[in-house]
Design an enzyme around this catalytic site. Structure first.
Site, mmCIF file in Angstrom:
data_model
loop_
_atom_site.group_PDB
_atom_site.id
_atom_site.type_symbol
_atom_site.label_atom_id
_atom_site.label_comp_id
_atom_site.label_asym_id
_atom_site.label_seq_id
_atom_site.Cartn_x
_atom_site.Cartn_y
_atom_site.Cartn_z
ATOM 1 N N CYS A 2 0.834 -1.198 0.000
ATOM 2 C CA CYS A 2 0.000 0.000 0.000
ATOM 3 C C CYS A 2 0.872 1.251 0.000
ATOM 4 O O CYS A 2 1.975 1.261 0.517
ATOM 5 C CB CYS A 2 -0.968 0.030 1.173
ATOM 6 S SG CYS A 2 -2.154 -1.324 1.211
ATOM 7 N N ARG A 27 6.050 -1.133 -4.093
ATOM 8 C CA ARG A 27 5.606 -1.670 -2.811
ATOM 9 C C ARG A 27 4.613 -2.809 -2.976
ATOM 10 O O ARG A 27 4.338 -3.535 -2.031
ATOM 11 C CB ARG A 27 4.980 -0.541 -1.970
ATOM 12 C CG ARG A 27 5.975 0.532 -1.568
ATOM 13 C CD ARG A 27 5.284 1.716 -0.919
ATOM 14 N NE ARG A 27 4.785 1.394 0.392
ATOM 15 C CZ ARG A 27 5.430 1.592 1.539
ATOM 16 N NH1 ARG A 27 6.656 2.082 1.497
ATOM 17 N NH2 ARG A 27 4.896 1.305 2.691
ATOM 18 N N TRP A 73 -2.991 -2.840 -1.559
ATOM 19 C CA TRP A 73 -2.658 -4.269 -1.591
ATOM 20 C C TRP A 73 -3.718 -4.958 -0.750
ATOM 21 O O TRP A 73 -3.842 -4.709 0.438
ATOM 22 C CB TRP A 73 -1.264 -4.493 -1.018
ATOM 23 C CG TRP A 73 -0.714 -5.880 -1.175
ATOM 24 C CD1 TRP A 73 -0.144 -6.416 -2.281
ATOM 25 C CD2 TRP A 73 -0.643 -6.891 -0.157
ATOM 26 N NE1 TRP A 73 0.263 -7.700 -2.027
ATOM 27 C CE2 TRP A 73 -0.018 -8.023 -0.733
ATOM 28 C CE3 TRP A 73 -1.047 -6.960 1.180
ATOM 29 C CZ2 TRP A 73 0.207 -9.204 -0.026
ATOM 30 C CZ3 TRP A 73 -0.818 -8.133 1.889
ATOM 31 C CH2 TRP A 73 -0.207 -9.232 1.281
ATOM 32 N N ASN A 97 -3.260 3.019 5.135
ATOM 33 C CA ASN A 97 -2.388 1.843 5.151
ATOM 34 C C ASN A 97 -2.502 1.176 6.515
ATOM 35 O O ASN A 97 -2.591 1.870 7.535
ATOM 36 C CB ASN A 97 -0.922 2.234 4.936
ATOM 37 C CG ASN A 97 -0.632 2.667 3.527
ATOM 38 O OD1 ASN A 97 -1.474 2.571 2.641
ATOM 39 N ND2 ASN A 97 0.580 3.146 3.294
ATOM 40 N N GLY A 98 -2.468 -0.140 6.545
ATOM 41 C CA GLY A 98 -2.533 -0.849 7.817
ATOM 42 C C GLY A 98 -3.773 -1.706 7.926
ATOM 43 O O GLY A 98 -4.477 -1.963 6.939
ATOM 44 N N GLU A 481 18.601 -18.139 0.145
ATOM 45 C CA GLU A 481 18.304 -16.872 -0.532
ATOM 46 C C GLU A 481 18.160 -17.079 -2.035
ATOM 47 O O GLU A 481 17.281 -16.485 -2.677
ATOM 48 C CB GLU A 481 19.403 -15.855 -0.218
ATOM 49 C CG GLU A 481 19.271 -14.517 -0.930
ATOM 50 C CD GLU A 481 18.015 -13.749 -0.576
ATOM 51 O OE1 GLU A 481 17.728 -12.759 -1.270
ATOM 52 O OE2 GLU A 481 17.311 -14.131 0.391
ATOM 53 N N LYS A 485 14.772 -16.201 -4.192
ATOM 54 C CA LYS A 485 14.755 -15.318 -5.359
ATOM 55 C C LYS A 485 14.103 -16.003 -6.558
ATOM 56 O O LYS A 485 13.317 -15.403 -7.281
ATOM 57 C CB LYS A 485 16.179 -14.885 -5.719
ATOM 58 C CG LYS A 485 16.777 -13.870 -4.802
ATOM 59 C CD LYS A 485 16.104 -12.528 -4.937
ATOM 60 C CE LYS A 485 16.293 -11.703 -3.683
ATOM 61 N NZ LYS A 485 15.476 -12.121 -2.538
ATOM 62 N N GLU A 488 10.319 -16.320 -6.024
ATOM 63 C CA GLU A 488 9.658 -15.012 -5.961
ATOM 64 C C GLU A 488 9.311 -14.469 -7.345
ATOM 65 O O GLU A 488 8.206 -13.964 -7.551
ATOM 66 C CB GLU A 488 10.570 -13.992 -5.264
ATOM 67 C CG GLU A 488 10.479 -13.945 -3.757
ATOM 68 C CD GLU A 488 11.354 -12.841 -3.193
ATOM 69 O OE1 GLU A 488 10.880 -12.118 -2.318
ATOM 70 O OE2 GLU A 488 12.509 -12.710 -3.634
ATOM 71 N N HIS A 504 18.848 -37.559 3.531
ATOM 72 C CA HIS A 504 17.837 -37.645 4.586
ATOM 73 C C HIS A 504 16.458 -37.225 4.081
ATOM 74 O O HIS A 504 15.593 -36.868 4.885
ATOM 75 C CB HIS A 504 18.250 -36.794 5.791
ATOM 76 C CG HIS A 504 19.513 -37.259 6.435
ATOM 77 N ND1 HIS A 504 19.603 -38.434 7.141
ATOM 78 C CD2 HIS A 504 20.758 -36.715 6.439
ATOM 79 C CE1 HIS A 504 20.843 -38.599 7.578
ATOM 80 N NE2 HIS A 504 21.568 -37.566 7.163
ATOM 81 N N LYS A 604 6.604 -5.065 -1.458
ATOM 82 C CA LYS A 604 7.982 -4.745 -1.097
ATOM 83 C C LYS A 604 8.134 -4.527 0.403
ATOM 84 O O LYS A 604 9.001 -5.101 1.037
ATOM 85 C CB LYS A 604 8.429 -3.492 -1.859
ATOM 86 C CG LYS A 604 9.874 -3.077 -1.572
ATOM 87 C CD LYS A 604 10.855 -4.095 -2.063
ATOM 88 C CE LYS A 604 12.284 -3.658 -1.854
ATOM 89 N NZ LYS A 604 13.239 -4.707 -2.231
#
Length: 609
Positions: A2, A27, A73, A97-98, A481, A485, A488, A504, A604
């Site tokens: 947002c 964002r 969002w 926002n929130g 990481e 990536k 994502e 295992h 973001k």
């Protein structure tokens, strides 16, 4: 997650609002909208990108000197025009926002008072509350303050009214909001990048603040209702730092900005001959001398940086360290250690889960706190006793790249400081590590030259749906990481494991259709890793190996090797091995045809829990 932009000026603010929203697209959002006061409320909303909203505004010929705008969002209610902000009640409009946690109780109360709801959002209750309280006070500031006093949860809001054509009111609690100061015009935004084309002078609101923003003046009131002075900061960012330039995507630009970002981040250290606790604050020595352990609190990519740091701290500084996923930390019973250093890591400094985890740690009596962050004056930096600013500059792509490597650089400096304070860093070791840091940006530039070879590999990922990443020791978090990536931005399902864990369980997944990406540095575990790679080949798996230049791994039709320049890179090897994994993910996403900078369902800056 947002975005808010607002403006009051003596010129048409619609272009300012639209440009601000465009700069907040990174964002993550699914709809956008704005309201202009021009005799009355005039609203435009659209599902999808800001470009669609701009077309709607042009079709309606919207123009005005006061307005608020928003990218949403979805949380409460699906993405739709009805759920897009701003929300309106009578003569008032609100962006938010929130998350308002008590919205259901407020909704029932407001319906009983005769209000009709047109959306599924929690935000609409704010608009109706402002209208309700305005009927009593006839004052926009007083009505907004009364409304936010009823809210439970997190919010950053902007409010405008037909009755106050030269004022907008804003408030924050738990979500970031700042005021931009111009000449006979002022602005609000959830991120300074939205305002860089119009001002670099900003005022950060603190928790519980409510502000009246007019053409010629700004008045801020604290949570107790007292007038408050908030210092004015001149942002170091410039408008062109958030521009794409000659690159195809922001992610590609930010991958290539890493040598510069590391140079800027490390400047405070490499310009000196000795390790200095003051890199983390003027009283850092006093705090850090007394710690007997380190607890990291972080999410996503920042959590992977924390995982790397646990290896560094225990090996180099000899201090116990562990990393906690911030969103889980405060919901389990933990044993607090008042002598542990609590380190929070965040690109934005506004990550809701990390903020909540920090507050929880402090409530347990753990007050030795440090934040590693890319944004000065963020909520996390203000809430922590010590801080280290990574100077990565604005990171627009949702998939973090330069923020991650600069976080690692800051964490390595912390490792050296704690090692020196504990008598674990000889003069020779100190000089060696500082020299390695000085040469790091140049080495990273050499790694970036491998992009054509990495791009050639990526063509083989176009029809893949799964991938496995392997690393050992300190490179296992780098494998994590790399997997993050890839999934994502390319939507290829990817997992990472310590290579020794293959037998295992994960080995059952390996076949000719699952590429296995392996990090092969020249360290004490390289022969063990080679054995793990043989296990993959024995099951028909195809290997893609990023190896140090002096690691001997024979290539074959099913074992592909890209060699990093030079030999073993010592403790800083994880930073260098990160970059080719970023490039592989980027180019694999291009092969898949996905939206690299704005992957589906992601945001973001995650400012809600």
């Amino acid at each position: 997650m947002c975005g808010i932009v607002g403006a009051v000026a003596q010129r048409n603010v619609v272009p300012i609002l639209l440009e601000g929203l465009r700069r907040l697209e990174y964002r993550g959002y699914d709809s956008a909208g704005l309201v202009i006061i021009d005799g009355g409320l005039k609203r435009a909303r659209s599902v999808g990108r800001v470009a669609a909203l701009a077309e709607t505004c042009a079709a309606q010929a919207l123009s005005g000197h006061l307005g608020i705008a928003h990218t949403r969002w979805a949380t409460h209610g699906a993405p739709s025009e009805a759920n897009a902000h701003p929300h309106v009640s009578g003569r008032f409009a609100v962006v938010h926002n929130g998350i308002i946690e008590n919205h259901e109780a407020l909704r029932a109360e407001l319906r009983a008072a005769g209000y009709v709801f047109e959306s599924e959002t929690d935000t609409e209750v704010i608009a109706h509350l402002v209208d309700l309280h305005y009927r009593q006070s006839k004052d926009l500031l007083a009505a907004t303050r009364a409304a936010v006093a009823r809210l439970e949860g997190a919010y950053a809001i902007g409010v405008v009214s037909e009755d106050a054509p030269n004022h907008l009111v804003c408030a924050r609690k738990g979500s970031p909001l700042l005021i931009g100061l111009g000449i006979e015009e002022n602005f609000i935004a959830s991120d300074v990048s939205a305002l860089l084309p119009v001002t670099q002078r900003v005022m950060y609101l603190e928790e519980g603040d409510v502000a009246d923003v007019g053409l010629l003046s700004v008045a801020v009131y604290d949570a107790a209702g007292n007038k408050a002075d908030r210092s004015v900061h001149v942002s170091e960012l410039s408008a062109d730092m958030a521009e794409l330039g000659t690159y195809r995507h922001f992610m590609q630009k930010e991958i290539h900005e890493q040598p510069r970002a590391l140079t800027d981040t490390l400047l405070v250290a490499v310009s000196q001959e000795h390790v200095q606790p003051e890199w983390f604050g003027f009283d850092a020595a006093e705090v850090l001398e007394k710690v007997d352990g380190v607890t990291f609190l972080a999410c996503g990519t920042s959590y992977h940086a924390a995982k790397v740091a646990t290896y560094w701290l225990e090996e180099i500084a000899g201090i116990p360290a562990h990393a906690e996923i911030a969103s889980e930390y405060r919901y389990r019973t933990s044993v607090p250690n008042p002598d542990a250093l609590i380190v929070t890591i965040s690109q934005s400094g506004e990550t809701a889960d990390t903020l909540a985890a920090l507050n929880h740690a402090k409530s347990l009596g753990q007050d030795k706190t440090l934040t590693i962050c890319n944004v000065p004056e963020s909520a996390l930096t203000r809430a922590s006793r010590l801080k280290f600013l990574t100077r990565a500059g604005p990171e627009i792509g949702v998939a973090s790249t330069k923020a991650f490597t600069t976080q690692l650089a800051g964490l390595f400096l912390l490792t050296l400081v704690l090692a020196k304070l504990r008598g674990r860093l000889s003069a020779a070791q100190e000089a060696e590590h500082l020299a390695a840091l000085r040469s790091l940006p140049n080495k990273l530039q050499q790694v970036l030259a491998l992009e054509p070879a990495v791009e050639a590999w990526s063509q083989r990922f176009a029809n893949k749906t799964h991938a496995l990443f392997l690393g050992r020791g300190v490179h296992y978090p780098i494998a994590l990481e790399g997997a993050l990536k890839l999934k994502e931005i390319s939507y290829i399902h990817a997992e990472a494991y310590p290579a020794g864990e293959l037998k295992h369980g994960p080995l059952a997944l390996v076949d000719e259709d699952m590429p296995v990406i392996t990090i092969a540095p020249n360290d004490q575990l390289i022969e063990k890793l080679k054995s793990n790679m043989q296990e993959v080949r024995a099951r028909g798996g195809e290997l893609y190996v990023f190896a140090d230049g002096d690691v001997h791994i024979e290539e074959s039709p099913f074992v592909h090797v890209i060699r990093l320049p030079g030999g073993g890179n010592g403790a800083l090897s994880p930073i260098l091995h990160t970059v080719p994994l970023q490039m592989l993910s980027y180019h694999a996403a291009l092969q898949k045809g996905t939206d690299v900078d704005k992957p589906r369902n992601l945001a973001k800056s995650v400012t809600v829990e």
